[in-house]
Design a protein around this motif. Structure first.
Motif: not given
Length: 438
Positions: A179-191, A214-219
């Protein structure tokens, strides 16, 4: 002589999936009525027909038979020129049988198919796919692979961006999507993305896949962190309100006792030091008197022996290490006995040690049956994995502590195939990655 045969067109050209005809003139050159049987020999024989296949001729009588060639449009019929023969067998005079020869030029055709396996993969920092490419044509196909996503944000890395396939073969090319960048929290992004397989000549083939980021941090991480924070705040409050005053009082009492004990020990040590100093002076005086009695001046320094430098142990050089990547593929025939397995193995070379960090199980055609991964050592065989082929298409296994296989040990892929007859053989595989040392 019994017969003569003349081929009207010795050289024929045909497209795979179509048909072409030629005629053969047969003449009875004998003195009696004879029955002649006509057939085709050579590579085109399975898909050649003769009409009529048998004729009766009077002496010096002739007739014409038609030979039809209908090569199927499959990879088994390779493009190029193949020889054939039309044989005329005389029943009454076998020694008078004859054969006429010709050539059949089969035109090439191109048919490529591609599939992304698995079609969807989830991951926080990237995902690994495989592109299954089949050459269904009847000629060698040089191919080039590329990938693109609608937003032009993903990064694609093929293990091999160019492959060459023989007719009727399949290649599996590993594709890493980042992916272009990672994110700690948030909804999954379909690519979604598309893989294009481009032959040297012909129409490109497109296969689609989806990477779900998916987000880096588990829920569960944030609720656990909140609970830990509450627990730490409770401990801090108890420390300042209950434990700290009690600890301060106990520490003060213990410090006073320790100070008194230290003072007592210091006084005793001072007395012992004075006595030891007096004894050392008396011993030195006695030693000087003994040396003078021997004619030795105690003021002269004693000769010292040379001291050999310490030996530094040598460190053996590390064993050479090479990256390892191997795919073990099976081709198991259909077998109604579920206890019977077809095995394919890889043996670790002599004087080598294999460290396996990644193992991928592949079933791209959704075959039905059972699949085992077995480890064979001098002490016997050990079952590592066993799966039903109908339960997966692609499974990844990764180890931080590698699996170690010594020299001479083997990794065995065993397959029991229960496909439907129209589906054909089972062709699952395993891909191994790691290091080969020694």
């Amino acid at each position: 002589m019994g017969a003569s045969a003349t081929l009207s067109t010795p050289t024929l050209a045909v497209q795979a999936g179509q048909q072409v005809t030629t005629t053969v003139v047969i003449r009875n050159a004998g003195d009696v009525v004879d029955h002649f049987t006509v057939d085709v020999i050579g590579p085109p024989a399975p898909w050649a027909t003769v009409s009529p296949a048998g004729v009766n001729l009077l002496p010096n009588e002739s007739t014409t038979v038609t030979v039809t060639f209908a090569p199927p449009r499959t990879a088994d019929v390779t493009a190029g020129t193949v020889p054939f023969g039309v044989r005329v067998f005389a029943q009454e005079d076998p020694e008078g049988s004859v054969m006429t020869e010709g050539e059949l030029d089969i035109a090439p055709f191109e048919a490529i198919s591609a599939e992304v396996v698995p079609a969807k993969v989830e991951g926080a920092s990237g995902a690994t796919f495989e592109v299954a490419v089949d050459n269904l044509g009847n000629q060698v196909a040089p191919l080039r692979l590329s990938a693109v996503d609608p937003e032009a944000e993903l990064s694609f890395s093929f293990r091999h961006s160019e492959v060459t396939l023989e007719p009727g073969t399949t290649a599996y090319v590993r594709l890493r999507v980042s992916p272009p960048r990672r994110f700690l929290r948030g909804q999954p992004v379909r690519r979604p993305f598309k893989v294009t397989v481009t032959p040297e000549s012909g129409t490109p083939v497109v296969a689609e896949g989806t990477y779900v980021q998916r987000q880096l941090l588990p829920k569960w991480v944030l609720p656990v962190l909140a609970a830990l924070l509450v627990f730490l705040l409770a401990i801090i409050a108890l420390w300042f309100t209950v434990f700290k005053p009690a600890v301060r009082s106990a520490a003060s009492d213990a410090a006073a006792r320790q100070a008194a004990e230290v003072k007592q020990v210091a006084q005793a040590a001072q007395q012992d030091a004075g006595a030891a100093k007096q004894q050392a002076g008396e011993a030195k005086s006695g030693s000087d008197r003994a040396l003078r009695a021997q004619g030795v001046d105690p003021a002269q320094p004693a000769a010292s022996d040379p001291v050999a430098p310490p030996k530094v142990p040598s460190t053996p050089p590390p064993a050479p290490t090479a990256p390892f990547d191997r795919r073990i593929a099976a081709d198991a025939p259909i077998d109604p006995d579920v206890r019977r397995f077809r095995e394919v193995e890889f043996v670790v070379p002599q004087n080598k040690v294999l460290q396996v960090t990644d193992l991928i199980l592949q079933n791209p055609r959704a075959d039905v049956g059972s699949m085992r991964v077995v480890r064979r050592t001098p002490d016997g065989r050990t079952l590592m994995f066993e799966f039903g082929l109908g339960n997966f298409r692609d499974l990844d296994h990764h180890w931080v502590q590698p699996l170690t296989f010594a020299s001479g040990e083997a990794i065995i892929l065993a397959v029991s195939c229960q496909n439907a007859p129209e589906k054909g053989n089972c062709t699952p595989a395993i891909s191994l990655s790691g290091r080969l040392e020694g």
